[in-house]
Scaffold this active site. Structure first.
Site, PDB file in Angstrom:
ATOM      1  N   TYR A  85       0.304  -5.602   3.474  1.00 29.49           N
ATOM      2  CA  TYR A  85       1.155  -5.056   2.410  1.00 29.49           C
ATOM      3  C   TYR A  85       2.524  -4.687   2.974  1.00 29.49           C
ATOM      4  O   TYR A  85       3.558  -5.009   2.382  1.00 29.49           O
ATOM      5  CB  TYR A  85       0.485  -3.838   1.790  1.00 29.49           C
TER       6      TYR A  85
ATOM      7  N   SER B  47       8.388  -0.119  -1.665  1.00 33.10           N
ATOM      8  CA  SER B  47       7.522   1.030  -1.414  1.00 33.10           C
ATOM      9  C   SER B  47       8.050   1.711  -0.166  1.00 33.10           C
ATOM     10  O   SER B  47       8.809   1.109   0.614  1.00 33.10           O
ATOM     11  CB  SER B  47       6.080   0.548  -1.174  1.00 33.10           C
TER      12      SER B  47
END
Length: 286
Positions: free
Chosen positions: A148, A135
């Protein structure tokens, strides 16, 4: 020649779109996820070219069973697409130890282990491609997304080093780094920090609002994104990183500028730390 793909997280989001595009172009696909029924729905129209398998990527025995079934069905895996993963949000202090380990098991360890488990056959053939989905949050950290971030930063480092280690064997390794796409990432699958700490209430409220309002509103089209991935895999060369989304590029460019400013403040003092007469470090970035 058609390729055989092994795709994790193929029941939804990026994994589902990738699976459907791969099968539509005539390649074979092993579709894996914890939920079997959605995979069977995707595979039904593609006959012997699709194999739907239930897989818990965090479980070693489950991975071994799925890889064995894939080998028996297709004989080889040309592309491993580690897509399975989940988001998390909240102040880092507010996560439990169990939550921290749960996030790392799914987003980092599972992809790292599957990469290691598929590599021997790719090295033996001198071909293959491993795709690890991270990401923009694997490159840029955000308050409220620290856990995350940690899982994706870890996968970034693992994958970049792996790219260079296996390149001499003809095996390609690429990071896929999307920005915000309409994949369900901001939906109910995201894990919220379990503990309620009053000092972090404004941060928590902001993250709650983001996840409540942004799901399904993101600018990124996952079909277009995964088509870029397929075109890259089918190309003659493969980058270490494939970034997807205008927002991702803007965030990355802003982070580079910010880091450069931050490092410049203490560069002179930071460089002036050598032992007199010591040899210079000859390591070079690749």
């Amino acid at each position: 020649m058609s390729k055989t793909w092994f795709i994790t997280g193929a029941s939804s989001g990026f994994g589902k779109e990738l699976a459907q595009l791969v099968l539509a172009k005539g390649d074979n696909a092993v579709l894996t996820a914890r939920r079997l029924e959605p995979l069977q729905d995707i595979a039904a129209a593609h006959g012997d070219r699709a194999l739907a398998l239930q897989l818990d990527v965090t479980d070693a025995a489950s991975r071994a069973t799925a890889l064995k079934a894939a080998a028996e069905k297709f004989g080889r895996i040309d592309v491993l697409a580690n897509i399975a993963g989940a988001g998390s949000y909240g102040a880092l202090e507010a996560f439990t130890s169990a939550q921290i380990r749960q996030q790392m098991e799914l987003n980092f360890f599972a992809a790292a282990e599957l990469s290691r488990e598929v590599l021997p056959q790719m090295r033996a053939r001198k071909s293959g491609h491993i795709l690890n989905l991270t990401s923009i949050a694997g490159l840029v950290a955000f308050p409220g997304s620290g856990l995350y971030n940690a899982s994706k930063f870890a996968l970034e480092g693992f994958t970049e080093a792996l790219h260079h280690e296996v390149k001499p064997f003809g095996v390609r390794v690429t990071l896929i780094e999307p920005g915000a796409f309409r994949t369900g990432f901001a939906g109910s699958a995201a894990m919220k920090a379990a503990q309620d700490i009053a000092d972090y209430a404004p941060l928590t409220a902001g993250m709650d609002e983001y996840y409540a309002t942004q799901n399904g509103q993101q600018m990124g089209d996952p079909v277009k994104g995964m088509q870029v991935v397929i075109d890259m895999v089918d190309g003659d060369t493969a980058p270490v990183r494939l970034m997807l989304g205008e927002d991702a590029y803007q965030l990355w460019e802003g982070a580079v500028a910010s880091r450069s400013r931050d490092l410049a403040q203490w560069r002179t003092r930071g460089e002036d730390t050598a032992i007199p007469g010591a040899l210079k470090n000859t390591a070079q970035a690749l």
